[in-house]
Design a protein around this motif. Structure first.
Motif, PDB file in Angstrom:
ATOM      1  N   UNK A 119       0.825  -1.213   0.000  1.00  0.00           N
ATOM      2  CA  UNK A 119       0.000   0.000   0.000  1.00  0.00           C
ATOM      3  C   UNK A 119       0.857   1.261   0.000  1.00  0.00           C
ATOM      4  N   UNK A 120       2.063   1.135   0.499  1.00  0.00           N
ATOM      5  CA  UNK A 120       2.981   2.278   0.536  1.00  0.00           C
ATOM      6  C   UNK A 120       3.232   2.806  -0.874  1.00  0.00           C
ATOM      7  N   UNK A 121       3.498   1.940  -1.807  1.00  0.00           N
ATOM      8  CA  UNK A 121       3.798   2.348  -3.179  1.00  0.00           C
ATOM      9  C   UNK A 121       2.540   2.791  -3.922  1.00  0.00           C
ATOM     10  N   UNK A 138      11.601  -3.698  -9.365  1.00  0.00           N
ATOM     11  CA  UNK A 138      10.205  -3.924  -8.985  1.00  0.00           C
ATOM     12  C   UNK A 138       9.997  -3.540  -7.524  1.00  0.00           C
ATOM     13  N   UNK A 139       8.746  -3.332  -7.145  1.00  0.00           N
ATOM     14  CA  UNK A 139       8.427  -3.022  -5.749  1.00  0.00           C
ATOM     15  C   UNK A 139       7.777  -4.201  -5.032  1.00  0.00           C
ATOM     16  N   UNK A 140       7.687  -5.345  -5.685  1.00  0.00           N
ATOM     17  CA  UNK A 140       7.098  -6.550  -5.060  1.00  0.00           C
ATOM     18  C   UNK A 140       8.124  -7.146  -4.100  1.00  0.00           C
ATOM     19  N   UNK A 141       8.098  -6.713  -2.849  1.00  0.00           N
ATOM     20  CA  UNK A 141       9.181  -6.986  -1.915  1.00  0.00           C
ATOM     21  C   UNK A 141       9.247  -8.435  -1.450  1.00  0.00           C
ATOM     22  N   UNK A 142       8.118  -9.122  -1.345  1.00  0.00           N
ATOM     23  CA  UNK A 142       8.143 -10.461  -0.797  1.00  0.00           C
ATOM     24  C   UNK A 142       8.639 -10.439   0.638  1.00  0.00           C
ATOM     25  N   UNK A 203       9.463  -5.336   3.487  1.00  0.00           N
ATOM     26  CA  UNK A 203       8.098  -5.692   3.864  1.00  0.00           C
ATOM     27  C   UNK A 203       7.986  -5.902   5.370  1.00  0.00           C
ATOM     28  N   UNK A 204       6.773  -5.828   5.868  1.00  0.00           N
ATOM     29  CA  UNK A 204       6.531  -6.142   7.276  1.00  0.00           C
ATOM     30  C   UNK A 204       6.918  -7.587   7.566  1.00  0.00           C
ATOM     31  N   UNK A 244      -0.163   5.539   8.441  1.00  0.00           N
ATOM     32  CA  UNK A 244      -0.778   6.689   7.788  1.00  0.00           C
ATOM     33  C   UNK A 244      -2.186   6.316   7.372  1.00  0.00           C
ATOM     34  N   UNK A 245      -3.062   7.310   7.362  1.00  0.00           N
ATOM     35  CA  UNK A 245      -4.478   7.054   7.092  1.00  0.00           C
ATOM     36  C   UNK A 245      -4.982   7.990   6.005  1.00  0.00           C
ATOM     37  N   UNK A 246      -5.684   7.418   5.050  1.00  0.00           N
ATOM     38  CA  UNK A 246      -6.430   8.196   4.076  1.00  0.00           C
ATOM     39  C   UNK A 246      -7.906   7.903   4.265  1.00  0.00           C
TER      40      UNK A 246
END
Length: 420
Positions: A119-121, A138-142, A203-204, A244-246
């Motif tokens: 969600x960050x990206x 890529x941003x697919x961190x795994x 990633x978390x 962070x919240x939207x």
């Protein structure tokens, strides 16, 4: 009036070397003061846009500035964490559009590591609602993928595919390295001019994986769990640092903030990033005032130099002015001539400063954006700049009174007498 303007122009052309130097002096001072004023305003605006599009930032109860500093600027540390259950409860509320979890506490060679989700990206914005973009990869961190900020990759000479080892804690030098679970660089972000550039993103799951055999900040004795084994485990975090919240509607912002601040399960704090950034900027107001004082002193010095130049030229121009008087010009004509010359020099200097600043902004706009995070608008003719221009003309008219009155009082006979 036309005759006065024509005489003043011809008089300046007869002393063009001195006039050009005076114009250059005023131009430099104008360039500095206009530039400082515009960059000051744009820096304030860019500073407030370090994070944009985020309605609230939620963390453990602490000071508003402390929460802002560690969650956005990666400065300092959280007083406490937020339980994963509380995060999920708040993120699941009907008025929440999206959330970005943030997990801090590790580093890599002095750069902060941020554990987050995809969600960050997708949702993080900076500047004028600009999204993060990849320069490569890529941003697919795994689990063991890392996405580097532009400065991290540049300063440490990393490329996609390189292995990196994270360290426990945030010091530049650490003796607690997660060497048994290295990460691989899978992507490098485009420069943003924000703290994103100085961040290693993982990633978390990755944060949880490297700490799975740690307790209270210390690695537990024994062989530990290998990287291959850890990916098969449940890597749901127990806690995060902040999020962070939207919101779906801006109207719900204050209601959601109040509910978070009154959350019963644990003490939490929700802040509005824009308000916190404004408060932080006000604390830097002393530096802002110093820049304006320095600019003002530069301007005063150049105008005094112009007044001195005009006064020094009176002795050389004594016969010229006397001839003007002899052909019927009133003493006030001579006075207005000196005033007009001074205003023409100032006008030329201001025009040159405006042109030079505009060209500089065009050529340096990308540099300011990438290196310093300043998104500079080319339109710098604000109300404050127009006021400064008015002050420059007024100050010129006042300072030109000295040589103007000197010319006004000059004796006709004294000017015509040939001295031997």
């Amino acid at each position: 009036m036309f005759m006065l303007l024509k005489v003043a122009l011809r008089s300046l052309l007869n002393r063009k070397a001195t006039a050009i130097l005076t114009v250059l002096s005023i131009m430099v001072s104008g360039f500095v003061i206009f530039g400082v004023e515009h960059i000051r305003q744009e820096a304030k605006s860019s500073f407030s846009r370090t994070v944009s599009g985020t309605d609230l930032i939620v963390g453990a109860r602490t000071g508003q500035l402390n929460l802002l500093l560690y969650s956005v600027f990666r400065i300092g540390n959280a007083t406490n964490n937020i339980s994963w259950q509380s995060y999920q409860d708040l993120a699941a509320r009907s008025d929440v559009a999206w959330t970005i979890p943030l997990s801090l506490g590790d580093s890599h060679r002095g750069y902060r590591v941020l554990g987050t989700s995809q969600d960050y990206y997708e949702h993080f914005r900076f500047g004028r609602q600009q999204a993060l973009e990849l320069a490569e990869g890529s941003s697919e961190m795994g689990v063991f993928g890392a996405v580097l900020g532009a400065e991290v990759a540049n300063k440490l000479s990393y490329e996609v595919g390189d292995p990196i080892v994270l360290s426990h804690g945030t010091g530049k030098v650490s003796f607690s390295n997660h060497t048994d679970k290295p990460f691989e660089v899978i992507g490098i972000l485009q420069p943003t001019g924000t703290p994103v550039d100085q961040t290693v993103h993982v990633s978390l799951d990755g944060i949880e994986a490297i700490h799975i055999d740690w307790q209270n900040g210390v690695k537990m004795p024994g062989p530990g769990i290998s990287a291959e084994q850890v990916v098969e485990r449940d890597l749901t975090p127990e806690a995060i640092t902040a999020f962070m919240v939207g919101l779906k509607s801006k109207i719900a912002t204050f209601r959601f903030q109040r509910e978070v601040n009154e959350y019963r399960q644990e003490p939490l704090l929700a802040i509005l990033p824009g308000v916190a950034l404004s408060e932080l900027w006000q604390m830097m107001g002393a530096l802002e005032n110093i820049l304006m004082v320095i600019s003002g002193l530069v301007l005063v010095a150049s105008l005094l130099g112009m007044s001195t130049m005009l006064l020094a030229s009176m002795r050389e121009r004594q016969r010229e002015l006397a001839v003007i008087r002899a052909v019927g010009a009133h003493p006030s004509f001579v006075f207005l001539l000196i005033e007009l010359e001074a205003l023409m020099l100032t006008a030329a200097g201001i025009a040159g400063a405006i042109a030079a600043l505009w060209l500089t902004l065009i050529s340096a706009q990308d540099l300011f954006s990438e290196r310093y995070g300043l998104f500079i608008d080319l339109d710098f003719m604000s109300a404050r700049v127009l006021i400064i221009i008015g002050i420059m003309f007024a100050a010129t008219a006042v300072l030109a009174l000295i040589p103007g009155l000197s010319a006004y009082r000059a004796s006709l006979n004294q000017g015509l007498v040939v001295k031997t």
